[in-house]
Structure formats: C-alpha cells, structure tokens
Motif scaffolding. Structure first.
Motif, PDB file in Angstrom:
ATOM      1  N   ILE A  54       6.826 -59.026 -37.009  1.00  0.00           N
ATOM      2  CA  ILE A  54       7.191 -58.001 -35.259  1.00  0.00           C
ATOM      3  C   ILE A  54       6.082 -57.029 -34.789  1.00  0.00           C
TER       4      ILE A  54
ATOM      5  N   LYS B  20      12.886 -63.932 -33.101  1.00  0.00           N
ATOM      6  CA  LYS B  20      11.976 -64.666 -32.766  1.00  0.00           C
ATOM      7  C   LYS B  20      13.018 -65.955 -32.133  1.00  0.00           C
TER       8      LYS B  20
ATOM      9  N   GLN C  57      14.870 -69.435 -38.295  1.00  0.00           N
ATOM     10  CA  GLN C  57      13.934 -69.628 -37.325  1.00  0.00           C
ATOM     11  C   GLN C  57      13.785 -70.820 -36.264  1.00  0.00           C
ATOM     12  N   ASP C  58      13.836 -71.680 -36.834  1.00  0.00           N
ATOM     13  CA  ASP C  58      13.796 -72.769 -36.322  1.00  0.00           C
ATOM     14  C   ASP C  58      14.731 -73.793 -35.237  1.00  0.00           C
TER      15      ASP C  58
ATOM     16  N   GLU D  27       8.924 -53.916 -31.122  1.00  0.00           N
ATOM     17  CA  GLU D  27      10.634 -54.439 -32.468  1.00  0.00           C
ATOM     18  C   GLU D  27      10.895 -53.488 -33.376  1.00  0.00           C
TER      19      GLU D  27
ATOM     20  N   ASN E 205       8.181 -59.697 -40.824  1.00  0.00           N
ATOM     21  CA  ASN E 205       7.341 -61.065 -39.819  1.00  0.00           C
ATOM     22  C   ASN E 205       6.276 -60.749 -39.023  1.00  0.00           C
TER      23      ASN E 205
ATOM     24  N   TYR F 250      14.185 -61.356 -38.587  1.00  0.00           N
ATOM     25  CA  TYR F 250      14.472 -62.163 -38.223  1.00  0.00           C
ATOM     26  C   TYR F 250      15.249 -62.188 -36.944  1.00  0.00           C
TER      27      TYR F 250
ATOM     28  N   LYS G 242      13.677 -64.375 -28.439  1.00  0.00           N
ATOM     29  CA  LYS G 242      12.101 -65.338 -27.631  1.00  0.00           C
ATOM     30  C   LYS G 242      12.418 -66.948 -27.756  1.00  0.00           C
ATOM     31  N   SER G 243      13.663 -67.444 -28.310  1.00  0.00           N
ATOM     32  CA  SER G 243      14.000 -68.289 -27.895  1.00  0.00           C
ATOM     33  C   SER G 243      15.418 -68.906 -27.590  1.00  0.00           C
TER      34      SER G 243
END
Length: 291
Positions: A253, A183, A162-163, A257, A251, A180, A186-187
């Motif tokens: 969502i 996110k 996620q990072d 989603e 998570n 998962y 979105k990045s």
C-alpha cells in the motif's frame, strides 16, 4: 603440529557444545494485517532471527489458524474470535502478548448506503466466516436493524475478495481489514461501518500459545515481548522507515494509506488495568500475559 591439532579439536568441541544447547527454532503463524506490523518489522530487522523465531505469514485469519492447529507453528496471532475457536479443541491455549486493538481497522464496505441496504431484497455478504468477521457483520446488522434472513453469506479469504466486482444490480457487503480495504475502495466500495463506531464489539489482537509452551519458553517470550515493544516504538518514531520495511507484508500500500491504516489501530503493548478488566470479562486468561 600437535598443538595446532589440539587447538582445532578444542574449537570443534566447543562449537559442537554450542550447537547442542542452541535454542530450537520457534514459529509464529500470522496473517497480513497492519496490527501485526511490529512482527513484520522485527522479522526484517533481524530481531526475531536473534531469538531463533520464524514468522509464517498467511493470507487469511483462517489460514493462520490452520497452520497453528496442525502443529506447524508454536504460536499464532488471533482476535478473540479465533482464540475461542481454537480453545474449543485446544483448551490450554492462552493469550501471551497483547499487540493491538482495532480502532477502525476492521471495516464493512458496501456499494450501497445503509438505507439502501435496508430496502434491498437480498444482500450478498463476503467475509471470512470462521473469523471475527462474523461477529463484526452480525454486530452491524443488529445495530442497523437489517433483516439477517435476506443476507447471503459468502465465505472468501481476503485475497479472493480483492477480485469482487462492484455490480450495481446487487447489494454487496464486504467485511475486511487493513490493508485489504485499499484496493476494494479503489473499485468503488465505500466504508459504511468500522470497529471505531461499532461500540458493542472490541477487537483485540494477541499472540497466543499453550500454557505448557508459556512455561517452557518463558525467558524467550519475555525477550520477544521486549522486541515487540521496541518495534512499536521504532514504527512510531519513524513511520517512513517502518513503511519501507513492512509495506511488502501489507500488499505494498502507499505511504499515505499506511499512515491511515496505523491511525485505525491502538497499540496495547502496555495494557491498562481497565483494558485487562474488560478482556477478562470477555474470557481472556490474563494471568498468563507477559506485560
């Protein structure tokens, strides 16, 4: 007073007998994946509690397997990859209940398109190496004629992924699954392949346990199968209610989603003969399945 004492003694006697024959707690090791929503739903609705079954929810596929392998759970949810992995050390493990088939729910994200990936000198691939992620990645590489020698395999669980930063100077591939992917997208990472288009690989999720466990807990497992079926029906009937119940396991969502994620799986609580034939070819021992 004697009569009151006698009545109380009888109550305690029957209470003690009840506790003595009460079924022992069973534990299921699983992980955050939209395909396991029926289990999350059944937990929160109290259906599992009625069978004295506890759910242990882990971050990754590998972590769920580890919990089961060290004896902290009686059952474990797996794809066929994890099933075969466990079977190498625990030969008597078998699939007990089929839950879903990934139909786009497992995916490959990247910061480049496929053409650019082919031209890249080095590709950093993030995945849970000891999982179905490896099969999906290799299937993708083969389908798109990408040289495996230029891929740097980086083992990360889904929480760690996620990072991942979208570094434009690096060619990046991420093998992930719902929820998962949300996110990561979105990045700036975009889906370039999924199990919907990778026709050479079938990803099946099932609940597994040992043959001996199957025999010992046959009655309770049949009740569990009915609960899973019931949960699937209720999820399909009222997605808004089911979303409010299972979103903490996914998570958190958004509702839209969640709907997209559900579209990327196919429930197989009522497996067809053709599906059973296909998974039998894959090495699944279908004779122990509760249908």
């Amino acid at each position: 007073m004697k009569q009151i004492f006698l009545i109380i003694s009888i109550i305690f006697l029957f209470s003690g007998c009840f506790n003595a024959v009460q079924e022992k707690e069973l534990k299921i090791s699983t992980n955050s994946w939209v395909g396991y929503a029926p289990l999350f739903y059944a937990k929160e609705k109290g259906y599992l509690k009625n069978l004295n079954i506890k759910l242990i929810v882990n971050v990754s596929l590998a972590e769920a397997i580890d919990v089961y392998s060290v004896g902290k759970a009686d059952m474990v949810t797996t794809t066929q990859y994890e099933y075969y992995s466990i079977k190498r050390s625990q030969n008597d493990i078998v699939p007990l209940v089929l839950i879903d088939r990934s139909y786009g729910g497992d995916m490959i994200l990247s910061n480049l398109n496929i053409t650019a990936l082919k031209d890249a000198d080095k590709i950093f691939a993030y995945l849970e190496i000891d999982s179905i992620n490896s099969d999906i990645l290799r299937d993708f590489i083969k389908a798109n004629s990408i040289d495996e020698k230029k891929i740097v395999f980086l083992n990360k669980d889904q929480a760690q992924m996620q990072d991942i930063k979208n570094m434009k100077n690096n060619a990046i591939i991420i093998v992930t699954y719902s929820p998962y992917n949300v996110k990561l997208e979105k990045s700036g990472f975009k889906e370039i392949a999924s199990t919907k288009g990778l026709n050479s690989i079938i990803v099946i999720d099932s609940l597994c346990g040992t043959i001996n466990f199957r025999k010992q807990e046959s009655k309770r497992l049949k009740k569990l199968k009915k609960i899973i079926d019931k949960s699937i029906q209720e999820i399909q009937k009222n997605t808004k209610v089911s979303y409010s119940i299972v979103s903490p396991f996914l998570n958190n969502i958004s509702y839209s989603e969640y709907l997209k994620a559900l579209q990327k799986i196919k429930w197989i609580n009522k497996p067809s003969k053709s599906l059973l034939a296909n998974i039998k070819k894959m090495g699944y021992e279908v004779k122990y399945l509760i249908k």
